[in-house]
Design an enzyme around this catalytic site. Sequence first.
Site, PDB file in Angstrom:
ATOM      1  N   SER A  21       0.828  -1.210   0.000  1.00  0.00           N
ATOM      2  CA  SER A  21       0.000   0.000   0.000  1.00  0.00           C
ATOM      3  C   SER A  21       0.859   1.256   0.000  1.00  0.00           C
ATOM      4  O   SER A  21       1.670   1.455   0.900  1.00  0.00           O
ATOM      5  CB  SER A  21      -0.889   0.052   1.254  1.00  0.00           C
ATOM      6  OG  SER A  21      -1.765  -1.028   1.280  1.00  0.00           O
ATOM      7  N   HIS A  23      -3.824   1.243  -4.940  1.00  0.00           N
ATOM      8  CA  HIS A  23      -3.102   0.139  -5.565  1.00  0.00           C
ATOM      9  C   HIS A  23      -3.305   0.175  -7.075  1.00  0.00           C
ATOM     10  O   HIS A  23      -4.370  -0.169  -7.566  1.00  0.00           O
ATOM     11  CB  HIS A  23      -3.612  -1.212  -5.063  1.00  0.00           C
ATOM     12  CG  HIS A  23      -3.323  -1.466  -3.626  1.00  0.00           C
ATOM     13  ND1 HIS A  23      -3.933  -0.781  -2.622  1.00  0.00           N
ATOM     14  CD2 HIS A  23      -2.480  -2.335  -3.031  1.00  0.00           C
ATOM     15  CE1 HIS A  23      -3.480  -1.214  -1.458  1.00  0.00           C
ATOM     16  NE2 HIS A  23      -2.599  -2.157  -1.684  1.00  0.00           N
ATOM     17  N   HIS A  69      -5.386  -8.712  -2.291  1.00  0.00           N
ATOM     18  CA  HIS A  69      -5.606  -8.992  -0.883  1.00  0.00           C
ATOM     19  C   HIS A  69      -6.767  -9.963  -0.694  1.00  0.00           C
ATOM     20  O   HIS A  69      -7.768  -9.896  -1.406  1.00  0.00           O
ATOM     21  CB  HIS A  69      -5.926  -7.690  -0.129  1.00  0.00           C
ATOM     22  CG  HIS A  69      -4.818  -6.700  -0.145  1.00  0.00           C
ATOM     23  ND1 HIS A  69      -4.692  -5.754  -1.139  1.00  0.00           N
ATOM     24  CD2 HIS A  69      -3.777  -6.508   0.708  1.00  0.00           C
ATOM     25  CE1 HIS A  69      -3.610  -5.018  -0.884  1.00  0.00           C
ATOM     26  NE2 HIS A  69      -3.040  -5.457   0.218  1.00  0.00           N
ATOM     27  N   TYR A 105      -8.840  -9.829   1.653  1.00  0.00           N
ATOM     28  CA  TYR A 105     -10.053  -9.102   2.068  1.00  0.00           C
ATOM     29  C   TYR A 105     -10.839  -8.515   0.906  1.00  0.00           C
ATOM     30  O   TYR A 105     -11.987  -8.110   1.059  1.00  0.00           O
ATOM     31  CB  TYR A 105      -9.721  -8.001   3.098  1.00  0.00           C
ATOM     32  CG  TYR A 105      -8.812  -6.902   2.593  1.00  0.00           C
ATOM     33  CD1 TYR A 105      -9.264  -5.929   1.712  1.00  0.00           C
ATOM     34  CD2 TYR A 105      -7.494  -6.828   3.028  1.00  0.00           C
ATOM     35  CE1 TYR A 105      -8.417  -4.928   1.254  1.00  0.00           C
ATOM     36  CE2 TYR A 105      -6.647  -5.842   2.580  1.00  0.00           C
ATOM     37  CZ  TYR A 105      -7.112  -4.896   1.686  1.00  0.00           C
ATOM     38  OH  TYR A 105      -6.276  -3.919   1.239  1.00  0.00           O
ATOM     39  N   GLU A 106     -10.222  -8.448  -0.263  1.00  0.00           N
ATOM     40  CA  GLU A 106     -10.956  -7.948  -1.429  1.00  0.00           C
ATOM     41  C   GLU A 106     -11.936  -8.997  -1.953  1.00  0.00           C
ATOM     42  O   GLU A 106     -12.731  -8.703  -2.846  1.00  0.00           O
ATOM     43  CB  GLU A 106      -9.977  -7.583  -2.553  1.00  0.00           C
ATOM     44  CG  GLU A 106      -9.118  -6.372  -2.246  1.00  0.00           C
ATOM     45  CD  GLU A 106      -8.093  -6.135  -3.350  1.00  0.00           C
ATOM     46  OE1 GLU A 106      -8.452  -5.473  -4.341  1.00  0.00           O
ATOM     47  OE2 GLU A 106      -6.961  -6.615  -3.234  1.00  0.00           O
ATOM     48  N   ALA A 145       2.577  -2.101   4.261  1.00  0.00           N
ATOM     49  CA  ALA A 145       2.354  -1.121   5.319  1.00  0.00           C
ATOM     50  C   ALA A 145       1.753  -1.898   6.484  1.00  0.00           C
ATOM     51  O   ALA A 145       0.863  -2.714   6.283  1.00  0.00           O
ATOM     52  CB  ALA A 145       1.380  -0.049   4.844  1.00  0.00           C
ATOM     53  N   MET A 193      -2.357  -7.012   6.649  1.00  0.00           N
ATOM     54  CA  MET A 193      -3.360  -7.840   5.969  1.00  0.00           C
ATOM     55  C   MET A 193      -2.845  -8.432   4.658  1.00  0.00           C
ATOM     56  O   MET A 193      -3.609  -8.637   3.719  1.00  0.00           O
ATOM     57  CB  MET A 193      -4.612  -7.002   5.681  1.00  0.00           C
ATOM     58  CG  MET A 193      -5.230  -6.350   6.904  1.00  0.00           C
ATOM     59  SD  MET A 193      -6.544  -5.215   6.460  1.00  0.00           S
ATOM     60  CE  MET A 193      -6.766  -4.328   8.007  1.00  0.00           C
ATOM     61  N   SER A 194      -1.543  -8.681   4.594  1.00  0.00           N
ATOM     62  CA  SER A 194      -1.005  -9.189   3.327  1.00  0.00           C
ATOM     63  C   SER A 194       0.268 -10.012   3.552  1.00  0.00           C
ATOM     64  O   SER A 194       0.548 -10.439   4.664  1.00  0.00           O
ATOM     65  CB  SER A 194      -0.680  -8.010   2.404  1.00  0.00           C
ATOM     66  OG  SER A 194       0.415  -7.268   2.933  1.00  0.00           O
ATOM     67  N   ASN A 224       1.412   3.134  11.391  1.00  0.00           N
ATOM     68  CA  ASN A 224       0.600   3.568  12.535  1.00  0.00           C
ATOM     69  C   ASN A 224       0.932   2.663  13.716  1.00  0.00           C
ATOM     70  O   ASN A 224       1.509   1.594  13.538  1.00  0.00           O
ATOM     71  CB  ASN A 224      -0.892   3.466  12.214  1.00  0.00           C
ATOM     72  CG  ASN A 224      -1.313   2.041  11.896  1.00  0.00           C
ATOM     73  OD1 ASN A 224      -0.952   1.482  10.868  1.00  0.00           O
ATOM     74  ND2 ASN A 224      -2.074   1.451  12.789  1.00  0.00           N
ATOM     75  N   HIS A 276      -7.477   4.159   7.048  1.00  0.00           N
ATOM     76  CA  HIS A 276      -6.682   3.880   5.851  1.00  0.00           C
ATOM     77  C   HIS A 276      -6.027   5.133   5.262  1.00  0.00           C
ATOM     78  O   HIS A 276      -4.915   5.072   4.760  1.00  0.00           O
ATOM     79  CB  HIS A 276      -7.567   3.198   4.806  1.00  0.00           C
ATOM     80  CG  HIS A 276      -6.802   2.630   3.649  1.00  0.00           C
ATOM     81  ND1 HIS A 276      -5.806   1.684   3.805  1.00  0.00           N
ATOM     82  CD2 HIS A 276      -6.871   2.867   2.318  1.00  0.00           C
ATOM     83  CE1 HIS A 276      -5.311   1.373   2.627  1.00  0.00           C
ATOM     84  NE2 HIS A 276      -5.930   2.081   1.705  1.00  0.00           N
TER      85      HIS A 276
END
Length: 288
Positions: free
Chosen positions: A39, A70, A92, A94-95, A122, A225-226, A249, A263
């Site tokens: 990201s 992306h 991802h 989650y997509e 990230a 998440m990746s 973060n 995000h």
Amino acid sequence: MEAASSSQCSYSYEEYKETADWLLSQTENRPKVAIICGSGLGGLAGMLDDKNVFPYRDIPRFPTSTVVGHEGQLVFGKLNGHECVCMQGRFHFYEGYNIHTVTYPVRVFFLLGVEILIVTNAAGGLNGSYSVGDIMLIKDHINMPGFAGQNPLCGHNEPRFGVRFPCMSDAYDRELRALAKKTAEEHGCGSFLQEGVYCMLAGPTYETVAECRALQKLGADAVGMSTVPEVVVARHCGLRVLGLSLITNKVVIDYDSSEKANHEEVLKTTKHRATDLQRLVSQLISKL
Ligand SMILES: *[C@@H]1O[C@H](CO)[C@@H](O)[C@H](O)[C@H]1NC(C)=O
């Protein structure tokens, strides 16, 4: 739904081969290094010279990317004189992609002749000593979706890629990590370079306070998440892996905190330190 229609339970060797052969017929580049840009880290692809760009939608059987921030294209070219291929925009879980679709490009890289995979992402900092903007060399991972049955190697094993039960205790190449540390120190990045354990959660929700505390207890230093599915598939087919997380973060581990993960914040911070991370990768590649 684009994502759903390009999701598939698993792929045959011939399908990966078709994609790889098409790319080999379209470019004269023969990269030994593939880079997956996380990201806000797609700028790396822009640093390549003599670019050959292929939007995902033009590549036979290649999935397409949907998330904001992306870009979806494969960029071949030279980074510091070394041929590489950059994935600008990853897939991802989650997509809505199947776990096999998420990792599809890695086997294509293997069939292109790639030997080293560099993954970037990230991530949220769990380790209290990390600061926003730190770069974490991934030393090891916790495959949380794997715990829940979402491992990209589930299903029929194709021996032309690798063995049924691959070793993961050496997933993140020791020599490459040492080289990354040395390179960071030489270029003044040593002060914000960390080394730690990356934990993958499926997302798309950020973590609860209780989840963050649990992950800290499990020994994770950063959460995202990746990355993990791609690394698992890369190690299965014998690629050497280097992983870098940009800490964008700090996770919320205090119930009284009014901070919230979002995000946009992640994308903003990434822009700031992304240049350092990209430069580090480029300098490192010149030493391979
Ligand atoms: C956090 O990071 C520091 C510096 O890398 C490390 O020494 C420490 O073991 C890590 N973990 C915890 C739980 O603090």
